[in-house]
Design an enzyme around this catalytic site. Structure first.
Site, short mmCIF file in Angstrom:
data_model
loop_
_atom_site.label_atom_id
_atom_site.label_comp_id
_atom_site.label_asym_id
_atom_site.label_seq_id
_atom_site.Cartn_x
_atom_site.Cartn_y
_atom_site.Cartn_z
N PRO A 356 0.83 -1.21 0.00
CA PRO A 356 0.00 0.00 0.00
C PRO A 356 0.86 1.26 0.00
CG PRO A 356 -0.03 -1.07 2.15
CD PRO A 356 0.68 -2.00 1.24
N PRO A 357 0.27 2.41 -0.28
CA PRO A 357 1.05 3.66 -0.31
C PRO A 357 1.63 3.99 1.07
CG PRO A 357 -1.09 3.95 -1.37
CD PRO A 357 -1.14 2.63 -0.68
N SER A 679 -13.65 -13.94 1.93
CA SER A 679 -13.19 -14.26 3.28
C SER A 679 -14.25 -14.01 4.35
CB SER A 679 -11.93 -13.44 3.60
OG SER A 679 -12.22 -12.05 3.60
N LYS A 722 -5.18 -8.48 8.97
CA LYS A 722 -6.43 -8.78 9.67
C LYS A 722 -6.19 -9.01 11.16
CE LYS A 722 -8.73 -10.66 5.56
NZ LYS A 722 -9.32 -11.85 4.92
#
Length: 801
Positions: A356-357, A679, A722
């Site tokens: 991610p950024p 999920s 998660k």
């Protein structure tokens, strides 16, 4: 002789590539014996001869089918024998005649001819055509220098339209077939119309030729002027004793060619270009193009390499100084250096950092270059949609340049830099080509040793370059390109990692940036945690750095107002006073175990997050409603969960046809945010069972996993993110698929705190741990157990709980 006379027989003079029109006097040179005999026979008689064109000029003895059926009856004006045996004859065309048949005579061929009837022309339309024909022919004569201008004077005296048309046709530069077509036209009006069309076409061609000649003449004059001036400058420089810059430049190129360790192919190409350059005018446009091409070749770092640092301990210290964590990436770089120290020739690795950024992908490339002692260059591929950006333009185009790969290698000044290809997943495709396809050769270790740029048109070796690519997601990268790279995923930072990064890197950096390096600034760990959880929501640390910068600016303002103050301490309580109310509220935690509500886990662009799933059962006719902006895969997971419950209805104590009497509504809060993925399957199944059996779900349990119709729990992705989201939300137990047990080895224990993780393979086991049951050891709740639980809920002790 008039046209009304009957047919007659006259000697035939076949003509090659020429048509004689009536009223025209034409000199002819005759060399064929039969033609000479025909002329002598005509001269001895009435001097009349048939002038007919041959269809094929290569036929020496024309027969009946070799001459056109319409010719001109002419009169011999003068006959003269030449010393070489040929005859020069001056003939005058008199009238058109039609060939009836050819008659073989002794020594020559005669032709029986009949009058050719012409359609007379008169009237206003013909007069207009005559004037147009004169004007057009005058324009034609001015453009065609092979026609003498005096012909215009003689043409003014011609009044007859037919004679005017024949005179003009005789002086036009036309093909034999076109002239013969004019000769055979019986209508004078049609003949003039055809002549007008042919002259217009010829005039256009002549005008184009004139423009071309004029343009060529101007170019030649300019080149001659440049050559003259250059020679004058050379002579002046020679008299003054000054060196010739052009010759000096060529000498410098030749010296650089001798010293440059380039390939044999490149050396031969440069030598050829230098030979061409010597023959060109120094100031010409072509010379500039050649010089630029030579400069690009000589400016490349052929064989120039920086000494690579092979000290593994030093490299490890450098990587740790620049970045916290990132164990996988650091291990891969250290492995490369270890192998490099053992193997002399090693192809550069091609790494792809996906994350991610804000997690430090780009800065990691600079850190790798510093740790290995290589030069560093960066190429941003975001928005690139032209293949020429990678491979360059061909030299045939004006302003052509090499591609960005070659340009950045020139900037790096070495042949083994760390080459960062940033945002490789943001490239696009349009009519100019696919840049991702062009990268296939660049990022293939088996091919990039002979990389060919369109501008250079030479093989260039990229095998020593360490290519590092970055991407936020693999979805935008074509599969063949993924296959050429070693993909290393960079997950989002945990709160513990963000705390360490802020203390080690971000706070010292912002102190210097905001002029507080001489001031004691202390930001407590609790304050950093408040910034992380209340003012940012991201997987990286970019927003966290901005918030720390905002705090430092507030402190800098206080420092300016009170110069005598030499220290600041920022606690969690002062953060809100400095930055205002938190932008992101803590997720609402359930205070009691509730029915039909289960805690799921999801991965977002900002990291992991808690995904609450709610299920309500109402009287109805078996309708399943899904809300919360769920994607197709997530909707299918809900249907699979319902099918699982229906298949276990008897074991769960439900009527087999229970679904026909109720409507089920599945909802995921924060309905404006799109959600998708498989999920959440076991989460939906748990909430559904809870709602149907009226059994509450434990509020301190979260779960993630895909469900099958048989009740199996399948593996999911993003496990670390998660689990961190569950730990932040105060969850005590997380249920994960058994297949994800191996991924727990990649997660350090201190990152999870006191969070318990339980891998499970079957949905039955999930229900036993997730539902609040009287006897959790039972395989599944049964009707008697449900009744016992409901009685227990109504007891005073249960109400107190």
């Amino acid at each position: 002789m008039s046209e009304n006379h009957d047919s007659r027989t006259v000697p035939l003079l076949p003509l090659r590539d020429i048509i004689v029109f009536p009223h025209m006097v034409v000199p002819l040179f005759v060399g064929r014996e039969r033609s000479i005999n025909a002329l002598e026979r005509a001269a001895a008689a009435e001097k009349e001869v048939l002038l007919a064109a041959q269809r094929d000029a290569r036929v020496n003895d024309p027969g009946p089918g070799d001459v056109f059926a319409v010719g001109t009856l002419g009169t011999i004006v003068q006959l003269l024998r030449l010393p070489d045996g040929t005859v020069k004859v001056l003939v005058e065309g008199r009238q058109r005649v039609r060939v009836v048949e050819l008659v073989a005579e002794e020594g020559f061929v005669a032709a029986q001819v009949a009058p050719f009837h012409e359609e007379p022309a008169s009237g206003v339309e013909v007069e207009a055509m005559v004037r147009s024909l004169r004007a057009t022919f005058e324009t034609y004569v001015k453009l065609n220098k092979r026609i003498p201008p005096e012909i215009l004077v003689s043409l003014q005296t011609v009044e007859d339209a037919g004679r005017l048309a024949d005179t003009v046709a005789a002086h036009l530069t036309l093909k034999l077939e076109q002239k013969q077509e004019l000769l055979e036209m019986p209508s004078v009006a049609q003949r003039m119309q055809k002549l007008f069309e042919l002259m217009q076409a010829e005039i256009e061609i002549l005008q184009m030729e004139r423009r071309i000649r004029s343009r060529v003449k101007r170019q030649m004059e300019r080149n001659q002027k440049e050559y003259y001036l250059n020679e004058q400058m050379s002579a002046i420089q020679k008299e003054l004793g000054e060196p010739d810059e052009f010759k000096s430049e060529i000498q410098e190129i030749e010296e650089a060619l001798r010293d440059k360790p380039m390939s044999a192919e490149a050396q031969d190409r440069v030598r050829k270009e230098v030979r061409k350059l010597k023959m060109m005018a120094p100031m010409s446009a072509e010379a500039t193009v050649v010089r630029n091409y030579i400069d690009w070749i000589l400016a490349l770092p052929w064989g120039q390499k920086t000494a690579e640092q092979l000290d593994i301990e030093r490299a490890e210290r450098t990587l740790d100084e620049d970045h916290y964590g990132m164990r996988k990436v650091k291990e891969r770089i250290l492995e490369h250096l270890a192998v490099q120290s053992l193997v002399k020739q090693l192809k550069g690795p091609i790494l792809c950092f996906v994350g991610p950024p804000g997690v430090g992908k780009t800065s990691l490339g600079r850190s790798i270059a510093r740790a290995t002692g290589r030069n560093f260059v960066r190429l941003s591929l975001g928005g690139v949609r032209d293949e020429a950006e990678i491979r360059g333009h061909r030299r045939t185009y004006i302003g052509a340049l090499p591609g960005r790969i070659i340009q950045n290698l020139r900037k790096a000044a070495s042949n083994n830099p760390v080459f960062l290809l940033d945002e490789v997943d943001k490239m696009s495709v349009d009519f100019r080509g696919d840049p991702a396809a062009a990268l296939l050769e660049v990022l293939d270790p088996e091919q990039n040793n002979t990389f060919v740029d369109h501008y250079l048109d030479l093989d260039y070796d990229l095998s020593d370059v360490m290519f590092v690519t970055t991407a936020n997601s693999l979805h935008g990268i074509p599969v063949p390109l993924q296959d050429r790279m070693e993909i290393i995923e960079l997950p989002g930072y945990t709160d513990h990692e963000k705390l360490q990064i802020a203390r080690r890197y971000l706070i010292p950096k912002q102190r210097v940036a905001n002029g507080l390096e001489d001031c004691a600034v202390q930001i407590s760990d609790e304050a950093i945690t408040t910034l992380t959880q209340g003012y940012t929501k991201e997987a990286g640390v970019r927003s966290l750095e901005r918030e720390i910068a905002a705090v430092c600016r507030k402190l800098a303002r206080k420092k300016v107002r009170a110069p005598q103050r030499h220290g600041f301490r920022v606690t969690a309580d002062r953060v809100e006073a400095l930055l205002g109310a938190p932008r992101f509220a803590e997720p609402l935690k359930q205070t009691v175990d509730d029915i039909g509500i289960a805690n799921g886990l999801a991965v977002t662009p900002y990291g992991g997050d808690l995904l609450v799933t709610e299920v309500t059962v109402m009287p109805g006719k078996g309708k399943l409603a899904l809300t919360g902006k769920l994607g197709d895969v997530m909707q299918e997971s809900a249907q699979a969960a319902l099918s699982y419950v229906r298949s276990r209805a008897v074991s769960l104590g439900l009527e087999p046809d229970f679904y026909q009497r109720v409507d089920v509504h599945v909802h995921c809060p924060e309905g404006a945010i799109p959600k998708d993925g498989p999920s959440a399957g076991i989460t939906m199944a748990t909430a559904l069972v809870s709602a149907l059996l009226r059994l509450p779900v434990r509020r301190d349990v979260a779960m993630t996993g895909e469900i099958t119709l048989r009740g199996r729990v399948l593996a999911i992705g993003g496990l670390k993110e998660k689990l961190l989201a569950a730990q932040r939300s105060g969850i005590a137990l997380v249920l994960i698929p058994e297949e994800n047990r191996k991924d727990l080895k990649e997660i350090q224990a201190q990152e999870l705190g006191g969070l318990k993780v339980k891998p499970l393979a079957q949905m039955d086991a999930v229900l036993r741990l997730a539902l609040r049951l009287k006897d959790p050891k039972a395989f599944l709740p049964n009707p008697s157990e449900v009744a016992d639980w409901r009685l227990a809920q109504q007891s005073p002790s249960s109400q107190a709980h």
